[in-house]
Design an enzyme around this catalytic site. Sequence first.
Site, PDB file in Angstrom:
ATOM      1  N   LYS A  10       0.831  -1.220   0.000  1.00 41.90           N
ATOM      2  CA  LYS A  10       0.000   0.000   0.000  1.00 41.90           C
ATOM      3  C   LYS A  10       0.860   1.262   0.000  1.00 41.90           C
ATOM      4  CE  LYS A  10       1.550   1.568   3.628  1.00 41.90           C
ATOM      5  NZ  LYS A  10       2.128   1.301   4.851  1.00 41.90           N
ATOM      6  N   GLY A 142      10.380  -3.531   4.981  1.00 42.75           N
ATOM      7  CA  GLY A 142      10.781  -2.487   5.922  1.00 42.75           C
ATOM      8  C   GLY A 142      11.037  -1.171   5.222  1.00 42.75           C
ATOM      9  N   GLY A 144       8.152   0.950   4.127  1.00 44.58           N
ATOM     10  CA  GLY A 144       6.985   1.832   4.163  1.00 44.58           C
ATOM     11  C   GLY A 144       5.867   1.440   3.221  1.00 44.58           C
ATOM     12  N   SER A 147       4.901  -4.099   3.787  1.00 46.49           N
ATOM     13  CA  SER A 147       5.247  -5.526   3.594  1.00 46.49           C
ATOM     14  C   SER A 147       4.794  -6.358   4.781  1.00 46.49           C
ATOM     15  CB  SER A 147       6.760  -5.711   3.382  1.00 46.49           C
ATOM     16  OG  SER A 147       7.466  -5.633   4.611  1.00 46.49           O
ATOM     17  N   SER A 148       4.821  -5.772   5.990  1.00 43.85           N
ATOM     18  CA  SER A 148       4.420  -6.560   7.168  1.00 43.85           C
ATOM     19  C   SER A 148       2.937  -6.907   7.074  1.00 43.85           C
ATOM     20  CB  SER A 148       4.716  -5.795   8.466  1.00 43.85           C
ATOM     21  OG  SER A 148       4.045  -4.556   8.492  1.00 43.85           O
ATOM     22  N   GLU A 196       0.026  -8.217  12.701  1.00 41.04           N
ATOM     23  CA  GLU A 196       0.658  -6.883  12.641  1.00 41.04           C
ATOM     24  C   GLU A 196       1.035  -6.395  14.040  1.00 41.04           C
ATOM     25  OE1 GLU A 196       2.047  -5.304   9.931  1.00 41.04           O
ATOM     26  OE2 GLU A 196       0.652  -3.638   9.771  1.00 41.04           O
ATOM     27  N   ASP A 207      -2.948  -0.585   7.478  1.00 42.34           N
ATOM     28  CA  ASP A 207      -2.203  -1.343   6.466  1.00 42.34           C
ATOM     29  C   ASP A 207      -2.849  -2.688   6.177  1.00 42.34           C
ATOM     30  OD1 ASP A 207      -0.449   0.744   6.583  1.00 42.34           O
ATOM     31  OD2 ASP A 207       1.323  -0.428   7.062  1.00 42.34           O
TER      32      ASP A 207
HETATM   33  N1  LIG Z   1       8.163 -11.529   3.105  1.00 46.05           N
HETATM   34  C1  LIG Z   1       8.433 -11.455   4.421  1.00 46.05           C
HETATM   35  N2  LIG Z   1       9.009 -12.477   5.079  1.00 46.05           N
HETATM   36  C2  LIG Z   1       9.255 -12.406   6.396  1.00 46.05           C
HETATM   37  N3  LIG Z   1       9.014 -11.350   7.171  1.00 46.05           N
HETATM   38  C3  LIG Z   1       8.448 -10.297   6.584  1.00 46.05           C
HETATM   39  C4  LIG Z   1       8.127 -10.287   5.188  1.00 46.05           C
HETATM   40  N4  LIG Z   1       7.592  -9.110   4.884  1.00 46.05           N
HETATM   41  C5  LIG Z   1       7.577  -8.407   6.053  1.00 46.05           C
HETATM   42  N5  LIG Z   1       8.079  -9.107   7.058  1.00 46.05           N
HETATM   43  C6  LIG Z   1       8.229  -8.681   8.466  1.00 46.05           C
HETATM   44  O1  LIG Z   1       7.800  -7.348   8.539  1.00 46.05           O
HETATM   45  C7  LIG Z   1       8.885  -6.483   8.939  1.00 46.05           C
HETATM   46  C8  LIG Z   1       8.826  -5.174   8.157  1.00 46.05           C
HETATM   47  O2  LIG Z   1       7.699  -4.479   8.603  1.00 46.05           O
HETATM   48  P1  LIG Z   1       7.702  -2.937   8.865  1.00 46.05           P
HETATM   49  O3  LIG Z   1       8.856  -2.524   9.707  1.00 46.05           O
HETATM   50  O4  LIG Z   1       6.354  -2.647   9.352  1.00 46.05           O
HETATM   51  O5  LIG Z   1       7.925  -2.298   7.405  1.00 46.05           O
HETATM   52  P2  LIG Z   1       6.939  -2.328   6.142  1.00 46.05           P
HETATM   53  O6  LIG Z   1       5.653  -2.920   6.591  1.00 46.05           O
HETATM   54  O7  LIG Z   1       6.801  -0.905   5.749  1.00 46.05           O
HETATM   55  O8  LIG Z   1       7.635  -3.095   5.088  1.00 46.05           O
HETATM   56  C9  LIG Z   1      10.141  -7.258   8.636  1.00 46.05           C
HETATM   57  O9  LIG Z   1      11.179  -6.861   9.497  1.00 46.05           O
HETATM   58  C10 LIG Z   1       9.708  -8.698   8.894  1.00 46.05           C
HETATM   59  O10 LIG Z   1       9.768  -9.013  10.255  1.00 46.05           O
HETATM   60  C1  LIG Z   2       3.254   4.614  10.684  1.00 49.00           C
HETATM   61  C2  LIG Z   2       1.980   3.864  10.364  1.00 49.00           C
HETATM   62  O1  LIG Z   2       0.921   4.807  10.256  1.00 49.00           O
HETATM   63  C3  LIG Z   2       2.082   3.153   9.010  1.00 49.00           C
HETATM   64  C4  LIG Z   2       3.240   2.182   8.943  1.00 49.00           C
HETATM   65  O2  LIG Z   2       3.369   1.617   7.652  1.00 49.00           O
HETATM   66  P1  LIG Z   2       4.650   0.783   7.251  1.00 49.00           P
HETATM   67  O3  LIG Z   2       4.765  -0.385   8.196  1.00 49.00           O
HETATM   68  O4  LIG Z   2       5.846   1.670   7.381  1.00 49.00           O
HETATM   69  O5  LIG Z   2       4.426   0.323   5.848  1.00 49.00           O
HETATM   70  C5  LIG Z   2       1.676   2.889  11.488  1.00 49.00           C
HETATM   71  C6  LIG Z   2       0.244   2.354  11.512  1.00 49.00           C
HETATM   72  O6  LIG Z   2      -0.686   3.051  11.074  1.00 49.00           O
HETATM   73  O7  LIG Z   2       0.063   1.244  12.022  1.00 49.00           O
HETATM   74 MG   LIG Z   3       4.558  -2.475   8.336  1.00 49.80          MG
END
Ligand SMILES: Nc1ncnc2c1ncn2[C@@H]1O[C@H](COP(=O)(O)OP(=O)(O)O)[C@@H](O)[C@H]1O
Ligand SMILES: C[C@@](O)(CCOP(=O)(O)O)CC(=O)O
Ligand SMILES: [Mg+2]
Length: 387
Positions: A10, A142, A144, A147-148, A196, A207
């Site tokens: 997203k 990680g 933004g 991916s989580s 999450e 998200d």
């Molecule tokens: N494909 C994946 N495999 C394993 N863990 C994942 C995967 N995608 C996301 N994660 C988990 O989500 C974390 C990243 O989430 P976050 O810090 O919220 O950043 P974002 O959601 O913006 O990518 C990673 O450190 C990992 O723990």
């Molecule tokens: C910072 C925040 O608003 C969005 C976080 O998104 P991302 O994990 O950085 O993709 C946190 C949330 O709304 O849970």
């Molecule tokens: Mg995230």
Amino acid sequence: MEVRARAPGKIILAGEHAVVHGSAAVAAAIDLYTTSSLRLLPEEEDGGAGAVELDLRDSALVFSWPCSRLRGALGELSGKAGAPAPCSPDKLAAIAKLMEGQEIPEAKIWLSAGLSAFLYLYTSILGCRPGKTVVISDLPIGAGLGSSAAFCVSMSGALLTASGAVGTGRGSGAEEWQLFGKDDLELVNQWAFQGEKIIHGKPSGIDNSVSTFGSMIKFKKGELTNLRSRNPVKMLITDTRVGRNTKALVAGVSERASRHPDATASVFNAVNSISEELSSIVELAAEDEIAITSKEDKLAELMEMNQGLLQCMGVSHSSIETVLRTSLKYSLVSKLTGAGGGGCVLTLIPTLLANIVLEKVATELESYGFRCFKVEVGGRGLQVCRG
Ligand SMILES: Nc1ncnc2c1ncn2[C@@H]1O[C@H](COP(=O)(O)OP(=O)(O)O)[C@@H](O)[C@H]1O
Ligand SMILES: C[C@@](O)(CCOP(=O)(O)O)CC(=O)O
Ligand SMILES: [Mg+2]
């Protein structure tokens, strides 16, 4: 039988961080996906053999837990098809112990949060049944782009489908990917939110909601409103490749809010107004070039104001500022998206300038070592395929 579930990443057009504190935010699905493929394996006759395996293809890492070890640590779980219970502190501690002995390279230690979310979702939904899950993602992790959430939504979708708790509802037979009905999506979303929580600490839920339901949404205090975006919104996404962690950034903003409660309340309130205004502008139908330009000018101004407020929250970064300055050379407006602190930046590409400016600005940004993505905004949410 194999179940595959894919969930999109997203962008947040307005309102990140403030949404955790009750302000409105606007987000849209993008056409970059995480896919979880699950194959359940037959239970061995002695009931103790077999393992739960997680193969993270992009990281070239495979993790495995013998079912007997899972039963020993978590008890005899039967699996649950209904609404989730939050992961208790005891269960979280038991899951943390199950990470011991897994060889996670030091440089990828952040994966342990994802592994914990996986173990919570798998064992809560399916119990300690043996199975193999493969995860593949188009998304930078990680950065933004959620991916989580895409990981938790695709995983919950695959696990709940395999358990029989949800079934594919819509989609023509000719289509490989099928859509779920609303109730099934609600259930998947609830489970993904619990996942999450393990990764983010205090997620707002925006998200996982946009990854589950797709489209463009306004989200406030857990309430989702679908936005009918009348004109295409064209965004260039630039990944600064500066790694960061959402959990730490969200906690940092909360600490700032507790040090300066009145000032941050005003900032969150201003963000709320920006998100509300942006969501109504998105829904306006612009019929001609003048109306389209005027609509996009307003969106750009709101994004610029939101970026200033994100700086007030302390989540910008010098790499983000470089993207802002570079895009401004082409008279384009940018803002960080997601948690900030590095990660990705959105640049609004005006419809009438897209052919002239998009390639030029992307080429210059990439010359600094950034990575650009040209994405479709506002597409489908979770989709499932059995085969
Ligand atoms: N494909 C994946 N495999 C394993 N863990 C994942 C995967 N995608 C996301 N994660 C988990 O989500 C974390 C990243 O989430 P976050 O810090 O919220 O950043 P974002 O959601 O913006 O990518 C990673 O450190 C990992 O723990
Ligand atoms: C910072 C925040 O608003 C969005 C976080 O998104 P991302 O994990 O950085 O993709 C946190 C949330 O709304 O849970
Ligand atoms: Mg995230």
